[in-house]
Design a protein around this motif. Structure first.
Motif, short mmCIF file in Angstrom:
data_model
loop_
_atom_site.label_atom_id
_atom_site.label_comp_id
_atom_site.label_asym_id
_atom_site.label_seq_id
_atom_site.Cartn_x
_atom_site.Cartn_y
_atom_site.Cartn_z
N ALA A 132 0.92 -1.39 -0.09
CA ALA A 132 0.01 -0.06 -0.05
C ALA A 132 0.83 1.31 0.02
O ALA A 132 2.05 1.35 0.68
N ALA A 133 0.58 2.29 -0.64
CA ALA A 133 1.31 3.59 -1.02
C ALA A 133 1.57 4.04 0.46
O ALA A 133 2.37 4.71 0.84
N TRP A 134 0.35 4.27 1.44
CA TRP A 134 0.64 4.65 2.84
C TRP A 134 1.63 3.96 3.48
O TRP A 134 2.42 4.72 4.00
N ILE A 135 2.01 2.87 3.33
CA ILE A 135 3.10 2.14 4.09
C ILE A 135 4.52 2.47 3.50
O ILE A 135 5.49 2.81 4.33
N ALA A 137 5.11 5.40 1.86
CA ALA A 137 5.28 6.61 2.16
C ALA A 137 5.59 7.08 3.55
O ALA A 137 6.56 7.70 4.03
N LEU A 138 5.09 6.04 4.70
CA LEU A 138 5.35 6.17 6.05
C LEU A 138 6.68 5.76 6.25
O LEU A 138 7.65 6.58 7.02
N ALA A 168 3.84 1.14 10.50
CA ALA A 168 4.06 0.77 8.87
C ALA A 168 4.79 -0.63 8.97
O ALA A 168 4.06 -1.49 8.04
#
Length: 193
Positions: A132-135, A137-138, A168
């Protein structure tokens, strides 16, 4: 490097995704409260960094090619530098010379220490497109903020960086093998002729 899904090795590699960032969160929380020369924080720092070696191995099971080579080399150097900083803290707490302020060969600790956030950044690159992009990015933001928090000794920011890494890497532990990556399959013995 691949691991057999569900094997004891695979479970250990996955557990490290939770253990390492939690231990390091404890370390930086103690540093934030007690100061950057706290020996108890240094013990958690060293243990957390040591478990980040296993995190490195977990990510290497999901990576191959030149990126895996770079991640392995940078990761080993980063862990060495970060463990060095933990032992430096113990030395300082005992009244010994702070290697960060020393000259000569002691300056080796500084560049080695920078390899650790670079390792986190390479982990984000390795996860790109498979998580996932949020992981991703984090982890990337934590990698970029890590040296700011730790070089400037900003306790609250170091804690925040580690909270992000707990979230993350915890999400990585829960979600399993990355999307689009093949899992290892045990090799069956060939019958004798």
């Amino acid at each position: 490097m691949r691991s057999v899904p569900g094997s004891p090795l695979d479970r250990l590699l996955t557990a490290s995704l939770i253990v390492a960032p939690v231990l390091y969160l404890v370390a930086d929380s103690l540093y934030a409260v007690s100061g950057w020369d706290d020996p108890t924080a240094a013990v958690f720092h060293i243990l957390g960094t040591t478990f980040y070696t296993v995190v490195l191995l977990r990510v290497l099971t999901w990576t191959d090619g030149a990126l895996a080579v770079a991640l392995l080399i940078v990761g080993v150097l980063g862990v060495a530098g970060n463990v060095g900083y933990g032992f430096n803290t113990i030395h300082v707490s005992l009244g010994d010379t702070d290697l960060v302020d020393a000259s000569g060969v002691a300056v080796l600790i500084k560049p080695l220490g920078l390899f650790f956030p670079l390792t986190l950044l390479l982990i984000a690159v390795a996860l790109r497109g498979a998580r996932a992009a949020w992981i991703v990015a984090l982890v990337a933001v934590a990698a970029l903020v890590w040296p700011v928090a730790h070089i400037a000794n900003v306790g609250w920011l170091a804690v925040l960086v580690n909270v992000a890494l707990v979230a993350a890497f915890g999400a990585l532990a829960v979600t399993g093998a990355p999307v689009g990556r093949r899992a290892a399959v045990p090799v069956e013995a060939t019958p004798a002729a």
